[in-house]
Every structure is written in structure tokens, then in C-alpha cells.
Scaffold this active site. Structure first.
Site, PDB file in Angstrom:
ATOM      1  N   TYR A  27       0.830  -1.204   0.000  1.00 20.49           N
ATOM      2  CA  TYR A  27       0.000   0.000   0.000  1.00 20.49           C
ATOM      3  C   TYR A  27       0.872   1.266   0.000  1.00 20.49           C
ATOM      4  O   TYR A  27       0.422   2.336   0.356  1.00 20.49           O
ATOM      5  CB  TYR A  27      -0.924   0.009   1.215  1.00 20.49           C
ATOM      6  N   ASP A  43      -0.926 -11.289   8.301  1.00 28.36           N
ATOM      7  CA  ASP A  43      -0.098 -12.334   7.690  1.00 28.36           C
ATOM      8  C   ASP A  43       1.379 -12.203   8.011  1.00 28.36           C
ATOM      9  O   ASP A  43       2.073 -13.205   8.157  1.00 28.36           O
ATOM     10  CB  ASP A  43      -0.302 -12.338   6.171  1.00 28.36           C
ATOM     11  N   HIS A  80       4.263  -6.218  -4.781  1.00 31.94           N
ATOM     12  CA  HIS A  80       2.870  -6.314  -5.206  1.00 31.94           C
ATOM     13  C   HIS A  80       2.176  -5.011  -4.863  1.00 31.94           C
ATOM     14  O   HIS A  80       2.677  -4.201  -4.092  1.00 31.94           O
ATOM     15  CB  HIS A  80       2.166  -7.491  -4.533  1.00 31.94           C
ATOM     16  N   TYR A 111     -11.194  -0.918   1.081  1.00 28.13           N
ATOM     17  CA  TYR A 111     -11.039  -0.714   2.531  1.00 28.13           C
ATOM     18  C   TYR A 111      -9.693  -0.070   2.836  1.00 28.13           C
ATOM     19  O   TYR A 111      -9.482   0.463   3.918  1.00 28.13           O
ATOM     20  CB  TYR A 111     -11.204  -2.046   3.284  1.00 28.13           C
ATOM     21  N   ARG A 112      -8.790  -0.061   1.851  1.00 25.43           N
ATOM     22  CA  ARG A 112      -7.423   0.388   2.088  1.00 25.43           C
ATOM     23  C   ARG A 112      -6.803   0.490   0.704  1.00 25.43           C
ATOM     24  O   ARG A 112      -7.149  -0.292  -0.184  1.00 25.43           O
ATOM     25  CB  ARG A 112      -6.739  -0.717   2.884  1.00 25.43           C
TER      26      ARG A 112
END
Ligand code: ADP
Length: 534
Positions: free
Chosen positions: A95, A154, A395, A476-477
Site C-alpha cells: 500500500y 499475515d 505487489h 477498505y485500504r
């Protein structure tokens, strides 16, 4: 498409910036302020290609050691017109990592503030500073023989506090991590300290036990926002269950996706299933255990029939749900039996495989067994080696929220396929199951250093966010580079939500020093000049 980061200067004066940095050094000590390229690079997005560096690097990085120093930094930023971008441990990877929205921001890294201030066994909570990682809390709980269990995402290297503020997801009954926060201490943009909830009553013994006090609750205003720097939170913990079961439901056909999701919803709503079960395609598991070259040593995405054969070899289905159950063994057994019977009766070829533990699973068990019991690990990092280049890949996430129905899960999968399949990169989508909604976690790979792919992906994600919003799905993010486009979709009644947040921003942070542009919220002087949302 180039990243649309803005490089503005509030005061536009190098002299002012250097006197500002001198002021920061005077507060925390020169050794805790860095403007070196290496440190600025470390405080950036680890997955961004080098070509984006200019826009992703912060101006400097500062490491305060106490709440008083954070207060002094905020006051100095107001005085010298600096922007501060707070991070806790700065592991918001996928992010944007620590990278601020504007390259004139100073990253305030709170890693030195790493005290576990309390573990309250009676009321089952801990009180932590921003620098406390999931590993730190797990280790501290070991000192009380893990009679209390925690929740973790995670990867265990992030901050307990920072991840919850970012609406992070875990997998136990406390996996809606923002909801398991109770009672905060916040340094406001003026430098004043605010204590939320029961913390407003000095020395209240219920600060971290009860969320609300008289009047409106303001805690959520400090999550995914830029209205304060949070310096401590209470986080609820779970009494160790007598029995912990970890299971996987497998179904053989793609067409079983809808009945599987609908069956899980029924069982999440009636309490048969607990925690945050995860629906996943077989590739999600394989990327942790294998390299692409061992599955499909050719260029381009792996063909569906190759994936199906690998899934079979691993005992996985075309779709799978991993889930936890906690409780007294007889109760867990009853629920497992109910679930097993329903899966076998509803879905031809459907099966449930279960492993039961008394106490925590051992450290050599699977990542999924550990994370559903709140045991932190870094096992999932292995995924970044899947493509098998010289260095780990990255990613960039697409993370929509959708109603918990098979029909909506299919619709989102189709949307994602339409947007990403033509890019020629690997991606996969998991769905985390909450009470009445799913969070889609779509993870497209970003091959290390490939700027062309990164730019194509960014553009595709931007378009996907808009298309998804047209069908009623918001994220959501999101990645820091996509925050404006996500916020722009929230346009009911002429963007009244964002306008309300902007009014609050202007009232609490009149000089706009704190994280400008975070979550699409810009201070007034940047909205007026049109720099915001460029
Ligand atoms: P983690 O290391 O757990 O992944 P980060 O430190 O990267 O979490 O924080 C995620 C995001 O949350 C940051 O980019 C920042 O915008 C916000 N954030 C983190 N810590 C704080 C804090 N103490 N106060 C305010 N915002 C924060």
C-alpha cells in the site's frame, strides 16, 4: 501513467526547511534525524521501481523516542511549515510502505517508542506504544504462558498499533483489528494530548476496557486519517481456548464458488464458523511453497489446467476456505460435524480437513494454522520469491469491500479479471469473511524493477477502482498513489463525507502540517491552490 504524487512546498523556502530540520534535530538529537539517500529510500515504498523514487522519497526521516518529543515535533512543524508523515513500524507494504503522499513530508518513524505498557490478564487487554511489533507482543505474552492470545496479520513484523489504525485484517475473533482497539492517546496537530473514550476521565480503570464514554466517540477519526499522531492504544486479547481447530474446506469446481460462499455466510452468521475465514484459490498457497519455474517454466501466466493439477497434488480444491474454531473441545467437535455434514450434502465433492490443537500450534505448522491462532511469522514473504528473479518482487493491492454473497464474490472476480488479465502478470484474489461482508484481497505481482509493468498496473488499478465504484464497491485500504481516486468515489451528496472530513481537518490542523493528502484528505491551502488531487 506516471504516479500522480505531488511535490509541493508549503513555504517554498530551502532556508525555512533547513531551519525546520535543525529544529527537529534539537528536539530528538541529530542522530535521530536523517536526510541521507539510504535512509530516505528505506522510508519509502520498497516495491516502487527506481524511476518513481523522486516522487516517493520523503524529505527526511525523524525517530522520536517519547510522546513529549512527538508533541515538540508537531509544534516545530507548525512553526517552520514542515509536513510530518507518521508511521509506526512502517510495514504498510503493498500500500506504499512508508512513502508519504507528498515528497516534501518528513517521515516520523515511531519505532523507538516500543514499550508494552501493560498486559492486563484479568480484563484481557494489552497497552502498547506504536513501535511494538506483533513479534514483541507475542513474546511478552509468552511470559504469561500464552494464557492470552493476540491477533496478527499475515506478516508479524508490523506494528500492533499502526496496523490497526490502517484497518488491518487478522484472522482470529479479534481480526477486525481496528475494532479490537480500545482507548487511545493522540498528539493533536497543535501538540496537545487527547485521550479518547474513558481516557477522558483521568486515571479511569476502564480506559482500555470500555470503548465509549458520555458523548460522541472520536477514536475512528484517528484511523486512516491525518488528524493526530497516536502514541498509545489498548488492544483486546483473547483468553486461550481449551481447543483450537484449524480446517480447510475444499470444493472441486469453479462453479462451486457461489454455494461455498453462501454456505460459509450462513455459518459465520450463526457462529458455527469463527474468526475471519479466508476463501482462496490454490495459487495463493502454492506461491508460498513453490517457484513459478517449477510449475510452468515459460513466460506468461500459468495455464488453468497446470494450476488444477498442482492443486490436486497439494490436496486443494479449485476453491478453498481456511478457518479456525476455538472453544471447549466438545463444542468445537459439534460445530465441525455440523459444517462437515453441510459441505458434503450441499457441494458434490466438497470436503473438510481439520487439525486440532490443545494450546497454540507449534512454530513449524503451516502459516495458516499459525495466523488463525494469532502466532506471528514471516512465512508469507516467501511469496515474493515466486517469480524467481534475482531479488524478491513486490505487489500492489486492490482491496474492495463487498456483500458476503457468492453472487457478489463472482462479480468482483470478473471485474478483476477484466481489468488485469490483459496485463500478462500473475495475480490472485482471496476473500476474507467477516459477519456480513467480504474483503477482497487481490494481489497482482510487481516484478522487481519493471517500471513498464508498474505503470501499466497503476493505470489498470486506477480504472478498476472507478469501475468497481460504479458497481457499488469501494476499497477498505489502498496504495498511497491511489488514495485520491478511492476517496473521489465517495461522492454521495456532492462528496459530503469528504467535505465533512476536510472541515474537521481544517479545524484541528489549520496549518495542514500532518500527512497532507493521507486518505484523500487535504488541508485547505492545498485544496484552494488546486494542488490537492492533481
Ligand atoms: P505497520 O508497520 O503495522 O504496517 P505502519 O507504521 O506502516 O504500520 O502504518 C500504516 C499507516 O498508518 C501509516 O502509513 C500511517 O499513515 C498510519 N499510521 C501509522 N502509525 C500511526 C500513528 N502512530 N499515528 C497516526 N497514523 C499512523
Amino acid at each position: 501513467m506516471k504516479p500522480t504524487k505531488v511535490a509541493f512546498s508549503q513555504q517554498d523556502s530551502a532556508a525555512e526547511t533547513s531551519s525546520g530540520l535543525a529544529a527537529l534535530r534539537a528536539i530528538v538529537g541529530a542522530q535521530h534525524v536523517s536526510t541521507s539517500y539510504e535512509d530516505r529510500l528505506a522510508a519509502s515504498d520498497p516495491y516502487a521501481p527506481a524511476e518513481w523514487e523522486e516522487q516517493m522519497l520523503p524529505l527526511a526521516v525523524v525517530h522520536p523516542g517519547s510522546t513529549e518529543e512527538v508533541q515538540a515535533l508537531v509544534r516545530a512543524a507548525n512553526e517552520h511549515g514542515l509536513n510530518l508523515w507518521p508511521v509506526s513500524r512502517g510495514k504498510n507494504n503493498g500500500y506504499g510502505g512508508q512513502s508519504p503522499r507528498s515528497s516534501t513530508s518528513v517521515v516520523v518513524h515511531l519505532g523507538r517508542m516500543n514499550q508494552i505498557l501493560e498486559i492486563n490478564e484479568e480484563l484481557a487487554y494489552a497497552v502498547v506504544e506504536p513501535g511494538v511489533s506483533f513479534f514483541d507482543l507475542y513474546e511478552a505474552l509468552g511470559e504469561i504462558d500464552h494464557r492470552l492470545w493476540m491477533d496478527c496479520p499475515d506478516l508479524g513484523w508490523g506494528s500492533v498499533l499502526g496496523n490497526a489504525l490502517e484497518h488491518g485484517i487478522g484472522y482470529t475473533n479479534y481480526g477486525d483489528r481496528a475494532s479490537s482497539i480500545c482507548g487511545m492517546e493522540v498528539v493533536l496537530p497543535t501538540g496537545e494530548i487527547l485521550r479518547t473514550g474513558m481516557g477522558a476521565l483521568p486515571d479511569s480503570p476502564t480506559w482500555h476496557a470500555a470503548k465509549r464514554t458520555y458523548g460522541p466517540s472520536v477514536d475512528e477519526l484517528f484511523m486512516q486519517s491525518n488528524l493526530g499522531i497516536v502514541t498509545r492504544v489498548g488492544v483486546w486479547l483473547m483468553p486461550a481456548p481449551e481447543c483450537y481447530a484449524h480446517g480447510i474446506i475444499t470444493v472441486p469446481e469453479d462453479a462451486h464458488l457461489e454455494p461455498l460462499v453462501d454456505l460459509c455466510r450462513k455459518f459465520v452468521l450463526d457462529g458455527t464458523l469463527e474468526g475471519q475465514p479466508v476463501l482462496f484459490p490454490p495459487m495463493a498457497a502454492m506461491t508460498m511453497m513453490m517457484k513459478k519455474k517449477d510449475i510452468h517454466p515459460e513466460d506468461g501466466p500459468i495455464p488453468a489446467e497446470v494450476i488444477a493439477a498442482m492443486a490436486k497434488a497439494f490436496g486443494l480444491g479449485t476453491w478453498n476456505v481456511k478457518f479456525p474454531m476455538y472453544g471447549r473441545e466438545a463444542e468445537v467437535d459439534l460445530r465441525l460435524e455440523t459444517l462437515r455434514r453441510a459441505v458434503e450434502e450441499t457441494i458434490p465433492g466438497g470436503a473438510v480437513v481439520v487439525q486440532k490443537y490443545r494450546g497454540l500450534p507449534p512454530l513449524n505448522s503451516s502459516q495458516s494454522e499459525k495466523v488463525h491462532a494469532g502466532v506471528p511469522s514471516l512465512d508469507m514473504l516467501e511469496m515474493l520469491n515466486f517469480l524467481g528473479g534475482d531479488q524478491p518482487d513486490g505487489h500492489m493491492m486492490f482491496s474492495p469491500i463487498l456483500p458476503f454473497t457468492g453472487r457478489h464474490a463472482r462479480e468482483v472476480l470478473d471485474l478483476v479479471d477484466k481489468a488485469l488479465s490483459k496485463l500478462g502478470i500473475e495475480y490472485g484474489t482471496n476473500f476474507v469473511m467477516h459477519g456480513r461482508y467480504l474483503t477482497g484481497l487481490c494481489l497482482p505481482y510487481l516484478p522487481k524493477g519493471d517500471v513498464a509493468v508498474a505503470e501499466r498496473l497503476l493505470k489498470a488499478l486506477q480504472a478498476l477502482i472507478v469501475t468497481a465504484a460504479e458497481q457499488g464497491y469501494a476499497e477498505y485500504r489502498t496504495h498511497v498513489l491511489l488514495s485520491d481516486v478511492v476517496a473521489d468515489q465517495l461522492d454521495f451528496n456532492n462528496h459530503v463525507l469528504m467535505r465533512t472530513l476536510e472541515s474537521i481537518k481544517d479545524a484541528l490542523d489549520p496549518r495542514g502540517i500532518l500527512a497532507p493528502g493521507r486518505a484523500g484528505i487535504w488541508p485547505s491551502h492545498l485544496r484552494e491552490t488546486g494542488i490537492a488531487r492533481s
